[in-house]
Design a protein around this motif. Sequence first.
Motif, PDB file in Angstrom:
ATOM      1  N   VAL A  39       0.865  -1.175   0.000  1.00  0.00           N
ATOM      2  CA  VAL A  39       0.000   0.000   0.000  1.00  0.00           C
ATOM      3  C   VAL A  39       0.908   1.233   0.000  1.00  0.00           C
ATOM      4  O   VAL A  39       1.815   1.334   0.820  1.00  0.00           O
ATOM      5  CB  VAL A  39      -0.940   0.032   1.224  1.00  0.00           C
ATOM      6  CG1 VAL A  39      -1.761   1.316   1.248  1.00  0.00           C
ATOM      7  CG2 VAL A  39      -1.858  -1.189   1.223  1.00  0.00           C
ATOM      8  N   LYS A  40       0.657   2.142  -0.938  1.00  0.00           N
ATOM      9  CA  LYS A  40       1.456   3.365  -1.055  1.00  0.00           C
ATOM     10  C   LYS A  40       0.523   4.557  -0.868  1.00  0.00           C
ATOM     11  O   LYS A  40      -0.510   4.651  -1.526  1.00  0.00           O
ATOM     12  CB  LYS A  40       2.114   3.417  -2.427  1.00  0.00           C
ATOM     13  CG  LYS A  40       2.995   4.613  -2.653  1.00  0.00           C
ATOM     14  CD  LYS A  40       3.628   4.506  -4.038  1.00  0.00           C
ATOM     15  CE  LYS A  40       4.477   5.699  -4.364  1.00  0.00           C
ATOM     16  NZ  LYS A  40       5.052   5.587  -5.714  1.00  0.00           N
ATOM     17  N   ILE A  41       0.898   5.447   0.030  1.00  0.00           N
ATOM     18  CA  ILE A  41       0.105   6.632   0.329  1.00  0.00           C
ATOM     19  C   ILE A  41       0.919   7.860  -0.074  1.00  0.00           C
ATOM     20  O   ILE A  41       2.044   8.042   0.393  1.00  0.00           O
ATOM     21  CB  ILE A  41      -0.265   6.688   1.820  1.00  0.00           C
ATOM     22  CG1 ILE A  41      -1.033   5.424   2.209  1.00  0.00           C
ATOM     23  CG2 ILE A  41      -1.071   7.944   2.142  1.00  0.00           C
ATOM     24  CD1 ILE A  41      -1.163   5.212   3.694  1.00  0.00           C
ATOM     25  N   ASP A  49      -3.581  10.270  -2.215  1.00  0.00           N
ATOM     26  CA  ASP A  49      -3.781   9.125  -3.103  1.00  0.00           C
ATOM     27  C   ASP A  49      -3.340   7.864  -2.386  1.00  0.00           C
ATOM     28  O   ASP A  49      -2.271   7.836  -1.768  1.00  0.00           O
ATOM     29  CB  ASP A  49      -2.959   9.272  -4.387  1.00  0.00           C
ATOM     30  CG  ASP A  49      -3.409  10.426  -5.256  1.00  0.00           C
ATOM     31  OD1 ASP A  49      -4.635  10.648  -5.343  1.00  0.00           O
ATOM     32  OD2 ASP A  49      -2.540  11.099  -5.838  1.00  0.00           O
ATOM     33  N   ILE A  50      -4.160   6.817  -2.475  1.00  0.00           N
ATOM     34  CA  ILE A  50      -3.830   5.524  -1.894  1.00  0.00           C
ATOM     35  C   ILE A  50      -3.808   4.512  -3.024  1.00  0.00           C
ATOM     36  O   ILE A  50      -4.799   4.347  -3.734  1.00  0.00           O
ATOM     37  CB  ILE A  50      -4.846   5.122  -0.808  1.00  0.00           C
ATOM     38  CG1 ILE A  50      -4.853   6.171   0.303  1.00  0.00           C
ATOM     39  CG2 ILE A  50      -4.520   3.736  -0.263  1.00  0.00           C
ATOM     40  CD1 ILE A  50      -5.939   5.992   1.330  1.00  0.00           C
ATOM     41  N   GLU A  51      -2.661   3.850  -3.195  1.00  0.00           N
ATOM     42  CA  GLU A  51      -2.503   2.840  -4.229  1.00  0.00           C
ATOM     43  C   GLU A  51      -2.250   1.496  -3.558  1.00  0.00           C
ATOM     44  O   GLU A  51      -1.620   1.435  -2.505  1.00  0.00           O
ATOM     45  CB  GLU A  51      -1.311   3.156  -5.130  1.00  0.00           C
ATOM     46  CG  GLU A  51      -1.405   4.481  -5.853  1.00  0.00           C
ATOM     47  CD  GLU A  51      -0.122   4.796  -6.584  1.00  0.00           C
ATOM     48  OE1 GLU A  51       0.162   4.120  -7.594  1.00  0.00           O
ATOM     49  OE2 GLU A  51       0.597   5.692  -6.117  1.00  0.00           O
ATOM     50  N   CYS A  52      -2.725   0.428  -4.182  1.00  0.00           N
ATOM     51  CA  CYS A  52      -2.521  -0.906  -3.643  1.00  0.00           C
ATOM     52  C   CYS A  52      -2.321  -1.858  -4.808  1.00  0.00           C
ATOM     53  O   CYS A  52      -2.995  -1.729  -5.835  1.00  0.00           O
ATOM     54  CB  CYS A  52      -3.732  -1.315  -2.805  1.00  0.00           C
ATOM     55  SG  CYS A  52      -3.558  -2.918  -1.987  1.00  0.00           S
ATOM     56  N   ASN A  53      -1.416  -2.823  -4.660  1.00  0.00           N
ATOM     57  CA  ASN A  53      -1.202  -3.791  -5.730  1.00  0.00           C
ATOM     58  C   ASN A  53      -2.262  -4.899  -5.713  1.00  0.00           C
ATOM     59  O   ASN A  53      -2.204  -5.822  -6.505  1.00  0.00           O
ATOM     60  CB  ASN A  53       0.207  -4.386  -5.664  1.00  0.00           C
ATOM     61  CG  ASN A  53       0.445  -5.216  -4.427  1.00  0.00           C
ATOM     62  OD1 ASN A  53      -0.236  -5.073  -3.413  1.00  0.00           O
ATOM     63  ND2 ASN A  53       1.434  -6.081  -4.484  1.00  0.00           N
ATOM     64  N   LYS A  54      -3.217  -4.789  -4.810  1.00  0.00           N
ATOM     65  CA  LYS A  54      -4.378  -5.677  -4.765  1.00  0.00           C
ATOM     66  C   LYS A  54      -5.611  -4.780  -4.826  1.00  0.00           C
ATOM     67  O   LYS A  54      -5.505  -3.567  -4.847  1.00  0.00           O
ATOM     68  CB  LYS A  54      -4.372  -6.480  -3.470  1.00  0.00           C
ATOM     69  CG  LYS A  54      -3.062  -7.217  -3.233  1.00  0.00           C
ATOM     70  CD  LYS A  54      -3.241  -8.685  -3.150  1.00  0.00           C
ATOM     71  CE  LYS A  54      -1.891  -9.367  -3.073  1.00  0.00           C
ATOM     72  NZ  LYS A  54      -1.789 -10.278  -1.992  1.00  0.00           N
ATOM     73  N   GLY A  55      -6.787  -5.365  -4.824  1.00  0.00           N
ATOM     74  CA  GLY A  55      -7.999  -4.569  -4.892  1.00  0.00           C
ATOM     75  C   GLY A  55      -8.347  -3.929  -3.558  1.00  0.00           C
ATOM     76  O   GLY A  55      -7.989  -4.438  -2.499  1.00  0.00           O
ATOM     77  N   LEU A  56      -9.035  -2.805  -3.611  1.00  0.00           N
ATOM     78  CA  LEU A  56      -9.574  -2.155  -2.424  1.00  0.00           C
ATOM     79  C   LEU A  56     -11.086  -2.097  -2.591  1.00  0.00           C
ATOM     80  O   LEU A  56     -11.589  -1.596  -3.597  1.00  0.00           O
ATOM     81  CB  LEU A  56      -9.015  -0.741  -2.256  1.00  0.00           C
ATOM     82  CG  LEU A  56      -7.547  -0.629  -1.891  1.00  0.00           C
ATOM     83  CD1 LEU A  56      -7.109   0.830  -1.915  1.00  0.00           C
ATOM     84  CD2 LEU A  56      -7.288  -1.218  -0.515  1.00  0.00           C
ATOM     85  N   SER A  57     -11.812  -2.613  -1.613  1.00  0.00           N
ATOM     86  CA  SER A  57     -13.269  -2.635  -1.662  1.00  0.00           C
ATOM     87  C   SER A  57     -13.809  -1.718  -0.568  1.00  0.00           C
ATOM     88  O   SER A  57     -13.545  -1.934   0.613  1.00  0.00           O
ATOM     89  CB  SER A  57     -13.771  -4.062  -1.459  1.00  0.00           C
ATOM     90  OG  SER A  57     -15.180  -4.090  -1.409  1.00  0.00           O
ATOM     91  N   MET A  58     -14.561  -0.695  -0.986  1.00  0.00           N
ATOM     92  CA  MET A  58     -15.140   0.235  -0.018  1.00  0.00           C
ATOM     93  C   MET A  58     -16.325  -0.409   0.693  1.00  0.00           C
ATOM     94  O   MET A  58     -17.173  -1.030   0.048  1.00  0.00           O
ATOM     95  CB  MET A  58     -15.600   1.519  -0.698  1.00  0.00           C
ATOM     96  CG  MET A  58     -14.484   2.453  -1.082  1.00  0.00           C
ATOM     97  SD  MET A  58     -13.462   3.004   0.294  1.00  0.00           S
ATOM     98  CE  MET A  58     -14.631   3.881   1.281  1.00  0.00           C
ATOM     99  N   GLY A  59     -16.381  -0.240   1.992  1.00  0.00           N
ATOM    100  CA  GLY A  59     -17.495  -0.741   2.782  1.00  0.00           C
ATOM    101  C   GLY A  59     -18.704   0.170   2.643  1.00  0.00           C
ATOM    102  O   GLY A  59     -18.599   1.315   2.200  1.00  0.00           O
ATOM    103  N   PRO A  60     -19.874  -0.338   3.048  1.00  0.00           N
ATOM    104  CA  PRO A  60     -21.096   0.446   2.915  1.00  0.00           C
ATOM    105  C   PRO A  60     -21.107   1.708   3.774  1.00  0.00           C
ATOM    106  O   PRO A  60     -21.849   2.646   3.494  1.00  0.00           O
ATOM    107  CB  PRO A  60     -22.196  -0.528   3.333  1.00  0.00           C
ATOM    108  CG  PRO A  60     -21.507  -1.592   4.123  1.00  0.00           C
ATOM    109  CD  PRO A  60     -20.116  -1.657   3.610  1.00  0.00           C
TER     110      PRO A  60
END
Length: 69
Positions: A39-41, A49-60
Amino acid sequence: MNQKLQILGEGRKVLKKEVDEFGTDQTVSTIEYDDGTVVKITIANGDIDIECNKGLSMGPDGNTATIVG
């Protein structure tokens, strides 16, 4: 402050946290987890900006993101 964004590691263990760049114009931090997740901020010009080499799923709730993958 009355709102925050939380990124859940979902059981991952942090191996390394680094501040890659620290300056008046830009700050960059990297977090590496035991499963290869990175995770790179980046904070620059008032934007975050937040980057991730995997997916990010926003919660409800709109405040929580989970690393997926």
